[in-house]
Design a protein around this motif. Structure first.
Motif, PDB file in Angstrom:
ATOM      1  N   ASP A 100       0.907  -0.995   0.050  1.00  0.00           N
ATOM      2  CA  ASP A 100      -0.205  -0.055   0.063  1.00  0.00           C
ATOM      3  C   ASP A 100       0.892   1.231  -0.206  1.00  0.00           C
ATOM      4  O   ASP A 100       1.647   1.320   1.086  1.00  0.00           O
ATOM      5  N   VAL A 102       1.116   5.430  -0.077  1.00  0.00           N
ATOM      6  CA  VAL A 102       0.303   6.690   0.059  1.00  0.00           C
ATOM      7  C   VAL A 102       1.061   7.854  -0.358  1.00  0.00           C
ATOM      8  O   VAL A 102       2.256   7.931  -0.503  1.00  0.00           O
ATOM      9  N   THR A 169      -3.922  10.254   5.221  1.00  0.00           N
ATOM     10  CA  THR A 169      -3.345   8.905   4.530  1.00  0.00           C
ATOM     11  C   THR A 169      -4.566   7.770   4.868  1.00  0.00           C
ATOM     12  O   THR A 169      -4.478   6.918   4.196  1.00  0.00           O
ATOM     13  N   GLN A 192       2.519   2.860   3.203  1.00  0.00           N
ATOM     14  CA  GLN A 192       1.763   3.287   4.210  1.00  0.00           C
ATOM     15  C   GLN A 192       2.001   2.895   5.449  1.00  0.00           C
ATOM     16  O   GLN A 192       1.892   3.474   6.607  1.00  0.00           O
TER      17      GLN A 192
END
Lengths: 285, 199
Positions: A100, A102, A169, A192
């Protein structure tokens, strides 16, 4: 009345049309391009928002790349894990769970830390402001705070606070639209799960950087020396974290004299939420 | 030398003086429709240039060896439309097969051009001006380049317009049309310049 002329004209047009029609039919028959079935199947699994976060021009491009094996199937950010799994099934291979990412704004030049070099009264977009001598801010690298990124964000995850942009986020989809739209290029995608980030983009020498902004990275190398995982490099008077090595111990944040190295704790996306559902489809066109 | 000179004059005058979009007002639809971004405008301009050259190469012989010979000159317009449309479709099919990358680049624009009046206009004007085959091809090239020039200039202007704060009543198409008229006015300045070059 003489109909011959009309008949001749009619005949000529009909003849030409017929010839062209037959030609077109022949060409389309003999030069037909077969469409790949895997591409179609892959394309059907993708969310179709054409966000470009995978690094390809759109879902069609990415589907073609996945089908011919030149792209990994776990790059689709809005589709996340579910899409990666589906693609793995189609291709019949094991797929790693996607990391992931961000967006993160590498600037902490808030109103308290930095000043304006000029009063700016022009068009209120970052792009417009940066066209005029690089913008009104004292620091030529920093966030202009006019919110081009916020306007571009499909998930409304960016807010403007204290003169700089902040990414929420928990709402960030990781599409990366803001990274391309920022005229200063100070937004980048970071994992992330990370716990450290450099909040500055100034590559000037320490003294100059400090002069324009109290929170600037002065390239003092302290973080580099203290990092137990050798994850920090300092190039052009600016620290950079290698997230493949960073373990998030926070040692760098403790020693940073200007506080531009922050230990950040990101909130997680609530369980069971598919980020693709959050995209306002009318917005992304 | 004399012929070379006349070809240069044809080329320059169709790019600058008789610019189809800005002085003759043909092909306004793609000019306004596809000029938002520079890369799209360039793609459209190149596609139009290619199609114009192709269309002229086909329509010129049709006019002189088919229509004029049989006394059917009055069918010019409809025959040209038919031939150009079919031609573009055929080119698209062939491109898709033999050069997928080029097809992708021009992709959307090719079908759009089939009924572009600038393409038809150049084919017909080449005949009315009594050009030879070579002159017709040079003139088509010039018109295509002129179209490309207009598209590129205008897309640059529009990208700046997008950044500005425009008074509400002028937003969108209104300010675009005003900007287009200013470029058109600027191109009026080229009138007479080509003849003076070789005087």
């Amino acid at each position: 009345m003489d109909y011959t002329n009309i008949l001749i004209a009619f005949g000529v047009i009909a003849g030409i049309s017929l010839v062209l029609g037959v030609l077109l039919a022949l060409v389309s028959h003999f030069f037909a391009v077969e469409e790949d079935k895997t591409v179609k199947a892959v394309r059907a699994c993708l969310p179709g928002v054409n966000c470009g976060a995978c690094g390809y021009k759109g879902c069609d491009d990415y589907a073609a790349a996945v089908a011919d094996g030149s792209a990994k199937p776990n790059l689709c950010v809005p589709g996340a894990e579910a899409t990666a799994k589906e693609l793995g099934e189609i291709l019949g291979i094991e797929v790693d769970a996607p990391v992931d990412l961000v967006a993160y704004v590498h600037c902490n030049g808030n109103c308290e830390a930095t000043a304006k070099k000029a009063a700016y009264d022009g068009m209120s977009t970052c792009k417009g402001a940066s066209m005029l001598y690089g913008g009104p801010d004292a620091c030529r690298f920093g966030c202009l705070g006019l919110g081009d990124c916020a306007k571009a964000c499909p998930a409304n995850a960016i807010c403007l606070m204290d003169g700089i942009a902040h990414v929420d986020t928990s709402r960030c989809l990781g599409c990366g639209l803001c990274t391309t739209i920022c005229p200063k290029g100070i937004i980048s995608m970071i994992p992330q799960e990370t716990e450290a980030a450099v909040m500055c983009s100034n590559t000037d020498k320490g003294a100059e950087a400090r002069k324009v902004c109290k929170n600037a990275c002065i390239g003092c190398m302290k973080c580099k020396k203290v990092c137990p995982h050798d994850a920090i490099t300092v190039t052009n008077n600016l620290a950079k974290i290698d997230y493949d090595k960073c373990e998030g111990c926070g040692a760098c944040a403790e020693v940073c004299p200007t506080g531009c190295m922050k230990q950040v704790v990101f909130p997680d996306i609530p369980e069971g939420t598919n980020p693709a559902d959050l995209i306002d489809k009318d917005f992304v066109k | 030398m004399e012929m070379f000179k006349s070809l240069i004059i044809i080329l320059l005058s169709s790019v600058l003086v008789n610019n189809y979009v800005l002085a003759r007002f043909l092909g306004i639809c793609p000019f306004l429709g596809v000029s938002k971004k520079l890369d799209q405008a360039t793609g459209m301009g190149i596609a139009v240039t290619a199609v114009m050259l192709l269309a002229t190469a086909v329509t010129w012989p049709i006019q002189y060896y088919l229509l004029d010979k049989t006394g059917l000159g009055y069918l010019q317009t409809i025959v040209f439309i038919l031939v150009i449309a079919a031609l573009v479709q055929m080119v698209e099919l062939l491109l898709k097969k033999f050069s997928p990358s080029l097809h992708k680049g021009l992709g959307v624009y090719l079908p759009l051009i089939t009924t572009n009046c600038a393409v038809l206009g150049v084919a017909i004007n080449n005949i009315t001006d009594g050009y030879t085959f070579l002159e017709s091809m040079v003139s088509s090239l010039g018109v295509g380049l002129g179209f490309l020039l207009a598209m590129v200039l205008f897309s640059g202007l529009r990208s700046r317009i997008d950044e500005t704060n425009i008074p509400r009543p002028f937003r969108g198409l209104a300010v675009t049309l005003i900007a287009a008229s200013f470029i058109s006015l600027a191109f009026m300045g080229f009138a007479g310049i080509v003849d003076a070059l070789f005087a």
